[in-house]
Design a protein around this motif. Structure first.
Motif, mmCIF file in Angstrom:
data_model
loop_
_atom_site.group_PDB
_atom_site.id
_atom_site.type_symbol
_atom_site.label_atom_id
_atom_site.label_comp_id
_atom_site.label_asym_id
_atom_site.label_seq_id
_atom_site.Cartn_x
_atom_site.Cartn_y
_atom_site.Cartn_z
ATOM 1 N N THR A 17 0.691 -1.264 -0.033
ATOM 2 C CA THR A 17 0.008 -0.061 0.023
ATOM 3 C C THR A 17 0.880 1.204 -0.078
ATOM 4 O OG1 THR A 17 -1.681 -1.210 1.267
ATOM 5 C CG2 THR A 17 -1.727 1.218 1.172
ATOM 6 N N VAL A 18 1.830 1.441 0.938
ATOM 7 C CA VAL A 18 2.848 2.534 0.836
ATOM 8 C C VAL A 18 3.382 2.854 -0.583
ATOM 9 C CG1 VAL A 18 5.096 3.454 1.726
ATOM 10 C CG2 VAL A 18 3.166 2.208 3.448
ATOM 11 N N PHE A 19 4.049 1.619 -1.040
ATOM 12 C CA PHE A 19 4.782 1.880 -2.315
ATOM 13 C C PHE A 19 3.653 1.963 -3.390
ATOM 14 C CE2 PHE A 19 8.232 -0.431 -0.241
ATOM 15 C CZ PHE A 19 9.060 0.419 -0.520
ATOM 16 N N MET A 21 0.905 3.756 -3.013
ATOM 17 C CA MET A 21 0.927 5.559 -2.884
ATOM 18 C C MET A 21 1.900 6.235 -3.319
ATOM 19 S SD MET A 21 -2.527 5.415 -1.857
ATOM 20 C CE MET A 21 -2.769 7.012 -1.231
ATOM 21 N N LEU A 22 2.953 5.788 -3.106
ATOM 22 C CA LEU A 22 4.309 6.612 -3.718
ATOM 23 C C LEU A 22 4.369 6.674 -5.033
ATOM 24 C CD1 LEU A 22 7.020 5.359 -1.021
ATOM 25 C CD2 LEU A 22 6.034 7.750 -1.311
ATOM 26 N N ILE A 23 3.893 5.670 -5.622
ATOM 27 C CA ILE A 23 3.923 5.430 -7.176
ATOM 28 C C ILE A 23 2.848 6.561 -7.700
ATOM 29 C CG2 ILE A 23 3.327 3.966 -9.103
ATOM 30 C CD1 ILE A 23 4.829 1.610 -7.775
ATOM 31 N N LEU A 25 1.756 9.011 -6.175
ATOM 32 C CA LEU A 25 2.312 10.413 -5.858
ATOM 33 C C LEU A 25 3.408 10.726 -7.145
ATOM 34 C CD1 LEU A 25 2.161 13.020 -4.135
ATOM 35 C CD2 LEU A 25 3.896 11.894 -2.772
ATOM 36 N N MET A 26 4.102 9.772 -7.234
ATOM 37 C CA MET A 26 5.351 10.441 -8.337
ATOM 38 C C MET A 26 4.573 10.467 -9.770
ATOM 39 S SD MET A 26 8.435 8.052 -9.627
ATOM 40 C CE MET A 26 7.554 6.799 -10.636
#
Length: 126
Positions: A17-19, A21-23, A25-26
């Motif tokens: 989930t964290v990764f 969301m980071l993708i 956001l990127m």
């Protein structure tokens, strides 16, 4: 063993989930950057376009009249002095509004004061 697999599953789901969301956001930031680049390019193209408009008539100079009779330089100097004074006074922590002396703990609540005083006293029995 069942707890181990459950914890492993939760770790994978959490990190996934964290990764994810980071993708996302990127990708959003890349899109914003491209939109901004396109906007700057369009503005530059508009500014570089040849001006086919006749030159504008000269703008009459605006004469500044102050009722006090001060010149522009004097008004500018006064403005800078007032701004500097306000900046310096702001760093003093508003002494006019200060109720207690700096360094005193009178501003702290009774609960905080009691906690601090109990920390300072040795209450353990020997």
């Amino acid at each position: 063993m069942e707890d181990f697999f459950w914890s492993l599953e939760m770790t994978v789901v959490g990190m996934g989930t964290v990764f994810l969301m980071l993708i996302i956001l990127m990708i959003a930031l890349i899109l914003v950057g491209r939109i901004d680049t396109l906007r700057k390019t369009k503005v530059a193209e508009v500014e570089e376009a040849p001006a086919s408009v006749a030159p504008a008539a000269p703008v009459p100079a605006i004469e500044f009249r102050d009722p006090s009779g001060l010149t522009r330089d004097q008004i500018a100097a006064i403005t800078v002095a007032v701004a500097t004074h306000a900046e310096v006074r702001r760093k003093q922590g508003a002494p006019v509004n200060r109720v207690h002396a700096p360094g005193s703990r009178l501003w702290a609540s009774r609960w905080v004061s009691m906690g601090r005083s109990s920390q300072m006293r040795n209450t353990q029995r020997r």
